[in-house]
Design a protein around this motif. Structure first.
Motif, PDB file in Angstrom:
ATOM      1  N   GLY A 171     -37.535 -18.819 -17.972  1.00 39.48           N
ATOM      2  CA  GLY A 171     -38.240 -18.638 -19.327  1.00 39.48           C
ATOM      3  C   GLY A 171     -38.152 -18.011 -20.089  1.00 39.48           C
ATOM      4  O   GLY A 171     -38.320 -17.431 -21.588  1.00 39.48           O
ATOM      5  N   MET A 172     -36.652 -17.772 -20.678  1.00 47.83           N
ATOM      6  CA  MET A 172     -35.734 -16.417 -21.281  1.00 47.83           C
ATOM      7  C   MET A 172     -35.647 -17.665 -22.831  1.00 47.83           C
ATOM      8  O   MET A 172     -35.736 -18.608 -22.845  1.00 47.83           O
ATOM      9  N   PRO A 173     -36.011 -16.670 -23.877  1.00 44.35           N
ATOM     10  CA  PRO A 173     -36.657 -18.212 -25.019  1.00 44.35           C
ATOM     11  C   PRO A 173     -34.860 -18.641 -25.933  1.00 44.35           C
ATOM     12  O   PRO A 173     -35.125 -19.834 -26.009  1.00 44.35           O
ATOM     13  N   VAL A 174     -34.014 -18.879 -24.810  1.00 36.94           N
ATOM     14  CA  VAL A 174     -32.983 -18.912 -25.468  1.00 36.94           C
ATOM     15  C   VAL A 174     -31.765 -19.447 -24.073  1.00 36.94           C
ATOM     16  O   VAL A 174     -31.750 -18.869 -23.691  1.00 36.94           O
ATOM     17  N   ARG A 175     -32.156 -20.858 -24.136  1.00 41.48           N
ATOM     18  CA  ARG A 175     -30.294 -21.089 -23.500  1.00 41.48           C
ATOM     19  C   ARG A 175     -29.453 -21.504 -23.718  1.00 41.48           C
ATOM     20  O   ARG A 175     -29.118 -21.985 -25.112  1.00 41.48           O
ATOM     21  N   VAL A 176     -28.362 -20.530 -23.478  1.00 48.19           N
ATOM     22  CA  VAL A 176     -26.645 -21.785 -23.760  1.00 48.19           C
ATOM     23  C   VAL A 176     -26.186 -22.109 -22.198  1.00 48.19           C
ATOM     24  O   VAL A 176     -25.358 -21.099 -21.560  1.00 48.19           O
ATOM     25  N   THR A 177     -25.362 -23.218 -22.982  1.00 49.63           N
ATOM     26  CA  THR A 177     -24.889 -23.883 -22.005  1.00 49.63           C
ATOM     27  C   THR A 177     -23.691 -24.847 -22.016  1.00 49.63           C
ATOM     28  O   THR A 177     -22.948 -24.577 -22.594  1.00 49.63           O
ATOM     29  N   VAL A 178     -23.264 -23.874 -21.276  1.00 49.69           N
ATOM     30  CA  VAL A 178     -21.255 -24.115 -20.927  1.00 49.69           C
ATOM     31  C   VAL A 178     -21.023 -25.126 -19.605  1.00 49.69           C
ATOM     32  O   VAL A 178     -21.466 -24.825 -18.922  1.00 49.69           O
ATOM     33  N   GLY A 179     -20.844 -26.470 -20.683  1.00 54.85           N
ATOM     34  CA  GLY A 179     -20.302 -27.603 -19.643  1.00 54.85           C
ATOM     35  C   GLY A 179     -19.888 -28.461 -20.217  1.00 54.85           C
ATOM     36  O   GLY A 179     -18.585 -28.101 -21.008  1.00 54.85           O
ATOM     37  N   ASN A 180     -19.844 -29.698 -20.215  1.00 52.17           N
ATOM     38  CA  ASN A 180     -18.523 -31.073 -20.418  1.00 52.17           C
ATOM     39  C   ASN A 180     -18.194 -30.431 -21.786  1.00 52.17           C
ATOM     40  O   ASN A 180     -17.241 -31.329 -22.361  1.00 52.17           O
ATOM     41  N   ALA A 181     -19.542 -30.284 -22.039  1.00 50.98           N
ATOM     42  CA  ALA A 181     -19.154 -30.357 -24.275  1.00 50.98           C
ATOM     43  C   ALA A 181     -17.454 -30.056 -24.555  1.00 50.98           C
ATOM     44  O   ALA A 181     -17.722 -29.887 -25.338  1.00 50.98           O
ATOM     45  N   LEU A 182     -18.370 -28.129 -23.776  1.00 54.17           N
ATOM     46  CA  LEU A 182     -16.802 -26.963 -24.211  1.00 54.17           C
ATOM     47  C   LEU A 182     -15.711 -27.925 -24.274  1.00 54.17           C
ATOM     48  O   LEU A 182     -14.480 -28.064 -24.967  1.00 54.17           O
ATOM     49  N   GLY A 192     -15.197 -28.588 -27.650  1.00 48.72           N
ATOM     50  CA  GLY A 192     -14.897 -27.624 -28.143  1.00 48.72           C
ATOM     51  C   GLY A 192     -15.847 -27.123 -28.076  1.00 48.72           C
ATOM     52  O   GLY A 192     -16.529 -26.124 -29.033  1.00 48.72           O
ATOM     53  N   VAL A 193     -17.178 -27.181 -27.603  1.00 52.16           N
ATOM     54  CA  VAL A 193     -18.764 -26.616 -28.162  1.00 52.16           C
ATOM     55  C   VAL A 193     -19.875 -26.407 -27.015  1.00 52.16           C
ATOM     56  O   VAL A 193     -19.521 -27.036 -25.656  1.00 52.16           O
ATOM     57  N   VAL A 194     -20.929 -25.583 -27.573  1.00 56.53           N
ATOM     58  CA  VAL A 194     -21.911 -25.018 -26.278  1.00 56.53           C
ATOM     59  C   VAL A 194     -22.786 -25.311 -26.779  1.00 56.53           C
ATOM     60  O   VAL A 194     -22.694 -25.790 -28.244  1.00 56.53           O
ATOM     61  N   GLU A 195     -23.866 -25.681 -26.119  1.00 55.45           N
ATOM     62  CA  GLU A 195     -24.858 -25.945 -26.317  1.00 55.45           C
ATOM     63  C   GLU A 195     -26.109 -25.199 -26.276  1.00 55.45           C
ATOM     64  O   GLU A 195     -26.689 -23.901 -25.505  1.00 55.45           O
ATOM     65  N   ALA A 199     -34.757 -29.704 -29.443  1.00 52.81           N
ATOM     66  CA  ALA A 199     -33.800 -29.187 -30.447  1.00 52.81           C
ATOM     67  C   ALA A 199     -32.479 -28.423 -29.938  1.00 52.81           C
ATOM     68  O   ALA A 199     -32.547 -27.631 -28.898  1.00 52.81           O
ATOM     69  N   GLU A 200     -31.432 -28.731 -29.774  1.00 55.84           N
ATOM     70  CA  GLU A 200     -30.107 -28.633 -29.705  1.00 55.84           C
ATOM     71  C   GLU A 200     -29.370 -28.185 -31.294  1.00 55.84           C
ATOM     72  O   GLU A 200     -28.824 -28.772 -31.480  1.00 55.84           O
ATOM     73  N   HIS A 201     -28.434 -26.932 -30.831  1.00 53.40           N
ATOM     74  CA  HIS A 201     -27.642 -26.523 -30.987  1.00 53.40           C
ATOM     75  C   HIS A 201     -26.056 -26.379 -30.759  1.00 53.40           C
ATOM     76  O   HIS A 201     -25.953 -25.789 -29.778  1.00 53.40           O
ATOM     77  N   ARG A 202     -25.535 -27.801 -30.816  1.00 51.23           N
ATOM     78  CA  ARG A 202     -24.009 -27.709 -30.390  1.00 51.23           C
ATOM     79  C   ARG A 202     -22.916 -26.928 -31.490  1.00 51.23           C
ATOM     80  O   ARG A 202     -22.554 -27.430 -32.835  1.00 51.23           O
ATOM     81  N   VAL A 203     -22.180 -25.546 -30.979  1.00 54.26           N
ATOM     82  CA  VAL A 203     -21.801 -25.291 -31.478  1.00 54.26           C
ATOM     83  C   VAL A 203     -20.645 -24.011 -30.951  1.00 54.26           C
ATOM     84  O   VAL A 203     -20.206 -23.949 -29.825  1.00 54.26           O
ATOM     85  N   ALA A 204     -19.313 -24.030 -31.917  1.00 53.73           N
ATOM     86  CA  ALA A 204     -17.817 -23.622 -31.283  1.00 53.73           C
ATOM     87  C   ALA A 204     -18.377 -22.412 -31.140  1.00 53.73           C
ATOM     88  O   ALA A 204     -19.707 -21.390 -31.366  1.00 53.73           O
ATOM     89  N   ARG A 205     -17.723 -21.864 -29.791  1.00 53.13           N
ATOM     90  CA  ARG A 205     -17.966 -20.466 -29.052  1.00 53.13           C
ATOM     91  C   ARG A 205     -17.841 -18.959 -30.171  1.00 53.13           C
ATOM     92  O   ARG A 205     -18.285 -18.573 -30.100  1.00 53.13           O
ATOM     93  N   ASP A 206     -17.125 -19.297 -31.203  1.00 50.51           N
ATOM     94  CA  ASP A 206     -17.235 -17.909 -32.188  1.00 50.51           C
ATOM     95  C   ASP A 206     -18.892 -17.973 -33.273  1.00 50.51           C
ATOM     96  O   ASP A 206     -18.462 -17.371 -33.682  1.00 50.51           O
ATOM     97  N   ARG A 207     -19.176 -18.964 -32.589  1.00 52.33           N
ATOM     98  CA  ARG A 207     -20.704 -18.995 -33.352  1.00 52.33           C
ATOM     99  C   ARG A 207     -21.928 -19.041 -32.591  1.00 52.33           C
ATOM    100  O   ARG A 207     -22.758 -18.826 -33.971  1.00 52.33           O
ATOM    101  N   VAL A 208     -21.019 -18.991 -31.758  1.00 47.23           N
ATOM    102  CA  VAL A 208     -22.576 -18.399 -30.739  1.00 47.23           C
ATOM    103  C   VAL A 208     -23.666 -17.454 -31.035  1.00 47.23           C
ATOM    104  O   VAL A 208     -24.853 -17.397 -31.018  1.00 47.23           O
TER     105      VAL A 208
END
Length: 559
Positions: free
Chosen positions: A509-520, A524-527, A536-545
């Motif tokens: 139950g942490m407030p935010v989950r960052v998934t690093v998977g195939n989308a990378l 070139g993004v993580v979720e 609701a999901e944000h897909r952003v480049a590594r440097d925007r996380v």
RNA sequence: CGGGGUGUGGCGCAGCCCGGUAGCGCACCUGCUUUGGGAGCAGGGGGCCGCCGGUUCAAAUCCGGCCACCCCGACCA
């Protein structure tokens, strides 16, 4: 923290011993383990939650001038003998040292505070003071239950105020009320502040802070109209009066009908038109007959209070079922709302009841508030309907007076050079109850949803495949970036299948989950997802996380 | 303290009624395959059946006592 080597033993299934939602989830998420009834081990994730809560408490206590100290759990018997609490508290753990001296495991610290104050406070110039600690308490509870909600060993934030007069006590009390409101708000709880019983030990007034949840063990009556809120131990409500059909006084045969339900069915009389007669025996006051309306429940605490704090026991004598107040030769106490009505009640003759009985005319009871408030009764303040909710007590504030300062000689010299007892207040918060209440209030079908302010970690990073070096590198970068940005991060670096990691992330139950998977690799993004809004999901480049996480609304409210 | 329930590998459970020396799922170990929502196949390790006593040729199973834990109530400075 990295999950691979950490003590976070999550459970796939509900443990058999757990009933309450928070109990199940705290066990399943690997926050705690039970050593014995009401005695718990806090594992790393559970400890972090407690530390976050403690930190909030410290900030708010310090903000009102509280000074943190630490008092012993192990205490000599004599201060308890002086205060008069050595005898008569079954919850107190007592023991002896090797020389046979009586000792106590502290269940609270008024005695130690008064002892300290007696030594260190001399003048009105030394007052007021606010002393607090976050310390373990030991209580031999009759029935530990609901996981961490009621335990025999627990940590409490307890504070004590020392004041020269009642006006100063009011200020200290109000300061605590404000601090408590801020603490519970910052912890993300929904809560009520309610008037409460000052208990058998007297005191000048008390409030409880109560968090509504299904596992709650107290009930509170609340008014949406005016904000009236009181523990049902003292809450008053005005029940709607039933229509009284005309009835002359007569005896009617009620063979084999004993309970309200049986008599009401037999005579075709609404239970609201009956008197429920209960025989009680007070230790000091002796037998009394207690009357509430047929559909009402007696609140024994109210009865005990009406009898001057006497200890009462219900007497289940043989003739129960036909007992009534008319012609009874014991004192009669009647609920105040029975005045003037016309009721059916026992005839004091086996197998018979009386119709047409009017309290105050056919017998002379003492009218007091005795019934347990039910939802729908009218508010005594504004007349709007009351609601009744289950709640867990997460804090209380209490105007003590001079009981302990008198007993332990905690005196000061006032402006006129006259010796006076210090006026004390005492104030408690249960951090474990805050945690459990937060779990109860916020969880969903997949697991815990922590308020960001007390979450063990802000960000839970899932690496979908450890075989993909690019994913691992990106996850490590996010992990380091979070830490550099002051975000607590948990990295799931276990060599597990993705499904296992996602399920555990939901459970924890942490407030935010960052998934690093195939989308990378593909885009070139993580979720980035918020636990409380999984769609609701944000897909952003590594440097925007990091910037994206910082911009999330979850963190705005709590910072 | 009153009422109810449960104790069998780490976890969740079956077996107990009808006695014959313990089983299932998950977890764990090894190998191969698999890898975006709690994987598959093959092989393997692990149990004083809560404790003590009784009955019996034989007790997880029947009988007695005790202990622990859970739930409801009482209790809750």
């Amino acid at each position: 923290m990295r999950l691979a080597k950490s003590l976070v033993p999550t459970l796939r299934e509900d443990p058999a011993d757990a009933e309450a939602l928070s109990h199940k989830l705290m066990l399943r998420a690997g926050l705690v383990r039970q050593l014995a009834a009401g005695i718990y081990v806090y594992l790393p994730i559970g400890l972090r939650v407690m530390e976050k809560i403690d930190a909030i408490i410290r900030e708010e206590m310090n903000a009102i001038g509280g000074q943190e100290i630490s008092m012993p759990v192990l205490q000599p018997a004599d201060i308890w003998q002086k205060s008069g609490r050595w005898e008569g508290i079954p919850e107190m753990f007592k023991l002896q040292d090797r020389y046979g001296r009586d000792m106590v495991l502290g269940m609270t610290h008024e005695e130690v505070i008064a002892w300290l104050a007696a030594r260190e406070i001399r003048s009105y110039r030394d007052l007021p003071q606010i002393w607090y600690q976050i310390q373990t308490k030991e209580r031999d509870e009759a029935r530990p239950r609901s996981g961490v909600l009621r335990t025999r060993e627990f940590v409490m934030k307890d504070s004590y105020t020392l004041d020269p007069d009642l006006a100063a006590l009011e200020r200290s009390y109000a300061a605590h009320e404000g601090a408590y409101r801020r603490i519970f708000e910052r912890c993300g709880l929904r809560f009520y502040v309610a008037q409460s019983d000052t208990g058998m030990m007297g005191g000048l007034g008390a409030h409880e802070f109560l968090a509504p949840c299904a596992a709650g063990e107290d009930e509170i009556a609340i008014c949406a109209g005016c904000g009236y809120a009181a523990n049902v131990e003292i809450a008053r409500g005005v029940p709607a009066p039933p229509g009284f059909p005309p009835a002359s006084r007569e005896e009617v045969a009620t063979p084999n009908a004993r309970t309200i339900a049986e008599v009401s069915a037999l005579l075709k009389v609404d239970p609201r038109l009956m008197l429920k007669s209960l025989l009680y025996v007070g230790r000091r006051t002796g037998p009394v007959l207690v009357l509430v309306r047929g559909d009402h429940a007696l609140h024994e605490r109210k009865l005990a209070r009406a009898l001057g704090g006497d200890e009462v026991r219900q007497h289940l004598g043989a003739p129960a079922g036909s007992v009534g107040p008319v012609g009874a030769h014991v004192p009669v106490l009647a609920d105040e709302h029975l005045r003037g009505g016309v009721y059916v009640t026992g005839a004091n003759r086996e197998g018979f009841h009386l119709r047409g009985v009017t309290p105050g005319r056919d017998f002379e009871p003492r009218f007091v508030d005795l019934h347990t408030v039910a939802a729908g009764e009218a508010c005594v303040e504004c007349g709007k309907p009351l609601a009744v909710e289950k709640v867990i007590e997460v804090g209380n504030i209490f105007k003590l007076g001079t009981k302990y300062s008198d007993a332990l000689g905690a005196m000061f010299l006032d402006e006129g050079g006259k010796e006076q007892p210090i006026i004390m207040g005492s104030y408690g918060i249960g951090p474990a109850r805050i945690a459990a209440a937060a779990v109860e209030q916020c969880a969903d079908a997949d697991g815990i949803v922590w308020p960001a302010s007390i979450a063990p970690f802000h960000v839970h990073i899932v690496v979908v495949s450890l075989r993909d070096a690019a994913q691992v590198a990106a996850a490590e970068e996010v992990y380091a970036g979070c830490r550099a940005a002051g975000l607590d991060a948990l990295l799931d670096d276990r060599d597990e299948r993705p499904g296992v990691k996602f399920k555990d992330a939901d459970l924890l139950g942490m407030p935010v989950r960052v998934t690093v998977g195939n989308a990378l690799a593909k885009e070139g993004v993580v979720e980035i997802k918020e636990r409380r809004a999984p769609r609701a999901e944000h897909r952003v480049a590594r440097d925007r996380v990091i910037d994206t996480i910082r911009g999330l609304e979850v963190f705005r409210a709590s910072r």
